[in-house]
Motif scaffolding. Structure first.
Motif, PDB file in Angstrom:
ATOM      1  N   PRO A  40       0.747  -1.219   0.124  1.00 54.22           N
ATOM      2  CA  PRO A  40      -0.168  -0.021   0.059  1.00 54.22           C
ATOM      3  C   PRO A  40       0.889   1.264   0.007  1.00 54.22           C
ATOM      4  O   PRO A  40       1.954   1.256   0.489  1.00 54.22           O
ATOM      5  CB  PRO A  40      -0.843  -0.094   1.462  1.00 54.22           C
ATOM      6  N   ALA A  41       0.242   2.425  -0.602  1.00 55.26           N
ATOM      7  CA  ALA A  41       1.077   3.685  -0.702  1.00 55.26           C
ATOM      8  C   ALA A  41       1.295   4.160   0.706  1.00 55.26           C
ATOM      9  O   ALA A  41       2.312   4.693   1.039  1.00 55.26           O
ATOM     10  CB  ALA A  41       0.334   4.477  -1.548  1.00 55.26           C
ATOM     11  N   VAL A  42       0.094   4.103   1.939  1.00 52.42           N
ATOM     12  CA  VAL A  42       0.388   4.487   2.901  1.00 52.42           C
ATOM     13  C   VAL A  42      -0.076   3.249   3.977  1.00 52.42           C
ATOM     14  O   VAL A  42      -1.156   2.788   3.795  1.00 52.42           O
ATOM     15  CB  VAL A  42      -0.482   5.930   3.192  1.00 52.42           C
ATOM     16  N   GLU A  43       0.783   3.247   5.092  1.00 57.06           N
ATOM     17  CA  GLU A  43       0.225   1.910   5.947  1.00 57.06           C
ATOM     18  C   GLU A  43      -0.954   2.693   6.693  1.00 57.06           C
ATOM     19  O   GLU A  43      -1.214   3.741   6.915  1.00 57.06           O
ATOM     20  CB  GLU A  43       1.395   1.800   7.004  1.00 57.06           C
ATOM     21  N   LYS A  44      -1.867   1.457   7.181  1.00 66.49           N
ATOM     22  CA  LYS A  44      -3.080   1.632   7.824  1.00 66.49           C
ATOM     23  C   LYS A  44      -2.744   2.345   9.141  1.00 66.49           C
ATOM     24  O   LYS A  44      -1.664   2.198   9.910  1.00 66.49           O
ATOM     25  CB  LYS A  44      -3.746   0.429   8.268  1.00 66.49           C
ATOM     26  N   PRO A  45      -3.601   3.383   9.577  1.00 69.89           N
ATOM     27  CA  PRO A  45      -3.436   4.126  10.634  1.00 69.89           C
ATOM     28  C   PRO A  45      -3.721   3.211  12.002  1.00 69.89           C
ATOM     29  O   PRO A  45      -4.348   2.307  11.923  1.00 69.89           O
ATOM     30  CB  PRO A  45      -4.621   5.338  10.722  1.00 69.89           C
ATOM     31  N   ASP A  46      -2.656   3.751  12.999  1.00 68.29           N
ATOM     32  CA  ASP A  46      -2.729   2.818  14.232  1.00 68.29           C
ATOM     33  C   ASP A  46      -4.009   3.332  14.919  1.00 68.29           C
ATOM     34  O   ASP A  46      -3.762   3.856  16.000  1.00 68.29           O
ATOM     35  CB  ASP A  46      -1.455   3.080  14.871  1.00 68.29           C
ATOM     36  N   ILE A  47      -5.183   2.936  14.631  1.00 67.93           N
ATOM     37  CA  ILE A  47      -6.268   3.478  15.352  1.00 67.93           C
ATOM     38  C   ILE A  47      -7.303   2.105  15.405  1.00 67.93           C
ATOM     39  O   ILE A  47      -7.302   1.207  14.393  1.00 67.93           O
ATOM     40  CB  ILE A  47      -6.971   4.526  14.984  1.00 67.93           C
ATOM     41  N   ASP A  48      -8.156   2.091  16.336  1.00 65.16           N
ATOM     42  CA  ASP A  48      -9.023   0.870  16.375  1.00 65.16           C
ATOM     43  C   ASP A  48     -10.464   1.481  15.505  1.00 65.16           C
ATOM     44  O   ASP A  48     -11.075   2.296  15.697  1.00 65.16           O
ATOM     45  CB  ASP A  48      -9.552   0.695  17.733  1.00 65.16           C
ATOM     46  N   CYS A  49     -10.599   0.813  14.329  1.00 64.26           N
ATOM     47  CA  CYS A  49     -11.663   1.161  13.388  1.00 64.26           C
ATOM     48  C   CYS A  49     -12.924   0.767  14.012  1.00 64.26           C
ATOM     49  O   CYS A  49     -14.052   1.213  13.369  1.00 64.26           O
ATOM     50  CB  CYS A  49     -11.390   0.620  12.086  1.00 64.26           C
ATOM     51  N   ASP A  50     -12.919   0.066  15.021  1.00 68.00           N
ATOM     52  CA  ASP A  50     -14.251  -0.487  15.508  1.00 68.00           C
ATOM     53  C   ASP A  50     -14.853   0.584  16.119  1.00 68.00           C
ATOM     54  O   ASP A  50     -16.065   0.759  16.652  1.00 68.00           O
ATOM     55  CB  ASP A  50     -14.009  -1.593  16.559  1.00 68.00           C
ATOM     56  N   ASP A  51     -13.718   1.628  16.828  1.00 63.01           N
ATOM     57  CA  ASP A  51     -14.397   2.899  17.576  1.00 63.01           C
ATOM     58  C   ASP A  51     -14.907   3.989  16.371  1.00 63.01           C
ATOM     59  O   ASP A  51     -15.571   4.830  17.089  1.00 63.01           O
ATOM     60  CB  ASP A  51     -13.327   3.513  18.374  1.00 63.01           C
ATOM     61  N   PHE A  52     -14.724   3.781  15.263  1.00 61.46           N
ATOM     62  CA  PHE A  52     -15.415   4.995  14.583  1.00 61.46           C
ATOM     63  C   PHE A  52     -15.935   4.327  13.169  1.00 61.46           C
ATOM     64  O   PHE A  52     -15.518   3.881  12.021  1.00 61.46           O
ATOM     65  CB  PHE A  52     -13.776   5.565  13.611  1.00 61.46           C
ATOM     66  N   LYS A  53     -17.444   4.145  13.332  1.00 64.03           N
ATOM     67  CA  LYS A  53     -18.108   3.614  12.432  1.00 64.03           C
ATOM     68  C   LYS A  53     -18.872   4.817  11.632  1.00 64.03           C
ATOM     69  O   LYS A  53     -19.370   5.729  12.162  1.00 64.03           O
ATOM     70  CB  LYS A  53     -19.147   2.671  13.080  1.00 64.03           C
ATOM     71  N   PRO A  54     -18.999   4.527  10.284  1.00 62.38           N
ATOM     72  CA  PRO A  54     -19.834   5.474   9.657  1.00 62.38           C
ATOM     73  C   PRO A  54     -21.369   5.573   9.989  1.00 62.38           C
ATOM     74  O   PRO A  54     -21.774   4.524  10.463  1.00 62.38           O
ATOM     75  CB  PRO A  54     -19.717   4.786   8.077  1.00 62.38           C
ATOM     76  N   ARG A  55     -21.908   6.898  10.089  1.00 63.44           N
ATOM     77  CA  ARG A  55     -22.987   6.873  10.557  1.00 63.44           C
ATOM     78  C   ARG A  55     -24.216   7.222   9.199  1.00 63.44           C
ATOM     79  O   ARG A  55     -23.742   7.950   8.266  1.00 63.44           O
ATOM     80  CB  ARG A  55     -23.288   8.043  11.436  1.00 63.44           C
ATOM     81  N   THR A  56     -25.424   6.688   9.347  1.00 60.06           N
ATOM     82  CA  THR A  56     -26.341   7.215   8.430  1.00 60.06           C
ATOM     83  C   THR A  56     -27.722   7.488   9.162  1.00 60.06           C
ATOM     84  O   THR A  56     -27.655   7.358  10.397  1.00 60.06           O
ATOM     85  CB  THR A  56     -26.693   5.930   7.546  1.00 60.06           C
ATOM     86  N   ALA A  57     -28.656   8.203   8.649  1.00 62.43           N
ATOM     87  CA  ALA A  57     -29.791   8.539   9.090  1.00 62.43           C
ATOM     88  C   ALA A  57     -30.668   7.379   9.539  1.00 62.43           C
ATOM     89  O   ALA A  57     -30.607   6.528   8.927  1.00 62.43           O
ATOM     90  CB  ALA A  57     -30.619   9.508   8.235  1.00 62.43           C
ATOM     91  N   PRO A  58     -31.358   7.788  10.947  1.00 57.07           N
ATOM     92  CA  PRO A  58     -32.155   6.557  11.136  1.00 57.07           C
ATOM     93  C   PRO A  58     -33.016   6.101  10.208  1.00 57.07           C
ATOM     94  O   PRO A  58     -33.488   6.909   9.314  1.00 57.07           O
ATOM     95  CB  PRO A  58     -32.902   7.182  12.558  1.00 57.07           C
ATOM     96  N   ASP A  59     -33.726   4.643  10.255  1.00 55.55           N
ATOM     97  CA  ASP A  59     -34.565   4.330   9.297  1.00 55.55           C
ATOM     98  C   ASP A  59     -35.594   5.302   9.196  1.00 55.55           C
ATOM     99  O   ASP A  59     -36.429   5.904  10.621  1.00 55.55           O
ATOM    100  CB  ASP A  59     -34.858   3.132   9.782  1.00 55.55           C
ATOM    101  N   GLY A  60     -36.380   5.684   8.001  1.00 62.85           N
ATOM    102  CA  GLY A  60     -37.561   6.696   8.011  1.00 62.85           C
ATOM    103  C   GLY A  60     -37.206   8.161   7.710  1.00 62.85           C
ATOM    104  O   GLY A  60     -38.125   8.746   7.317  1.00 62.85           O
ATOM    105  N   GLN A  61     -35.628   8.330   7.977  1.00 64.00           N
ATOM    106  CA  GLN A  61     -35.174   9.823   7.766  1.00 64.00           C
ATOM    107  C   GLN A  61     -34.755   9.839   6.515  1.00 64.00           C
ATOM    108  O   GLN A  61     -33.937   8.758   6.141  1.00 64.00           O
ATOM    109  CB  GLN A  61     -34.586  10.152   9.088  1.00 64.00           C
ATOM    110  N   PRO A  62     -34.733  11.057   5.753  1.00 69.97           N
ATOM    111  CA  PRO A  62     -33.793  11.130   4.575  1.00 69.97           C
ATOM    112  C   PRO A  62     -32.323  11.013   4.757  1.00 69.97           C
ATOM    113  O   PRO A  62     -31.940  11.581   5.801  1.00 69.97           O
ATOM    114  CB  PRO A  62     -34.472  12.654   4.178  1.00 69.97           C
TER     115      PRO A  62
END
Length: 269
Positions: A40-62
């Motif tokens: 890889p061009a850059v090594e993976k960051p030394d962070i726990d990705c389980d702590d940083f989950k992408p967020r989306t709107a709750p069901d039913g919301q745009p």
């Protein structure tokens, strides 16, 4: 550094296999080149990705996120989500102050992430140290030979966010989605449509808008049916108003603390 370790381990394994013919100098060079190319061009960051989950709107919301970056997220969450999504993002920030409607100021953090072909811009507002996402903007450029059909990109954004008000011109596809504070879809016949359809952060008044989302696909000059560049942007006017309120509440609490501290004595005249 990690690629060097992996490469050394691979050579040790190769040399330790009994009966195997040792590679010639030329073959070893080709193997090394292949290993470096695969790293890889850059090594993976030394962070726990389980702590940083992408967020989306709750069901039913745009839908109101881009890459899982959603209004109300902190700077730490933004960094974590981006780096866990793509370790190649180079992230830079700058901080300044914006005025509050009744006097005083709050903090604005501008965070920019860039891989060279994929650029993400995030604005965060709020009291110093408590800034939250109010705007996300992403622009993706396609290298030669990897362009996507313009119609496919337009369909993808419509699938996620819903049907856009079409503002396309010629072969360039673009559109807007504007919603009122209660989530209702607004059109250009509504009186507040023009005020809500913007991506600049306005802190002077409480907005009647929930958010505005836009997209634009710029076609390739060589083949207008293929996309050369793609942009999608989201601004949450509702979150902007909320962070103005949070900053004002912080000011009011600071005044109350000052009054309590001054209760035991006045100014030394």
């Amino acid at each position: 550094m990690r690629s060097n370790i992996l490469l050394s381990g691979g050579m040790l394994l190769l040399a330790g296999c009994g009966g195997e013919k040792e590679p010639t100098e030329g073959a070893g060079g080709e193997a090394a080149d292949a290993a470096v190319a695969a790293a890889p061009a850059v090594e993976k960051p030394d962070i726990d990705c389980d702590d940083f989950k992408p967020r989306t709107a709750p069901d039913g919301q745009p839908a109101d996120d881009i890459l899982g970056l959603r209004p109300g997220m902190s700077e730490e969450e933004v960094r974590g989500v981006l780096l866990c999504k793509n370790a190649n993002y180079a992230i830079n920030t700058n901080k300044n102050s914006v005025s509050l409607p009744d006097g005083g100021q709050m903090s604005q953090v501008n965070l920019n992430a860039d891989t060279g072909l994929d650029k993400v811009s995030v604005w965060l507002l709020g009291p110093d140290g408590g800034e939250k996402v109010v705007h996300v903007d992403r622009t993706t450029e396609y290298p030669a030979g990897k362009e996507l059909p313009v119609e496919n990109v337009a369909q993808e954004v419509a699938t996620k966010y819903g049907a856009f008000d079409d503002t396309s011109q010629g072969s360039q596809k673009s559109g807007w989605i504007v919603r009122s504070r209660d989530g209702q879809r607004m059109t250009n016949t509504n009186s507040n449509y023009g005020n809500c359809r913007y991506h600049n952060v306005q802190t002077g008044t409480v907005s009647p808008c929930l958010h505005a989302i836009s997209y634009e696909v710029a076609p390739s000059q060589q083949n207008p049916a293929l996309a050369q560049r793609f942009n999608v942007a989201m601004t949450s006017q509702a979150m902007t108003s909320r962070m103005v309120d949070v900053a004002k509440q912080g000011q009011a609490k600071a005044v109350e603390r000052a009054k309590e501290n001054a209760a035991g004595g006045g100014v030394d005249l």
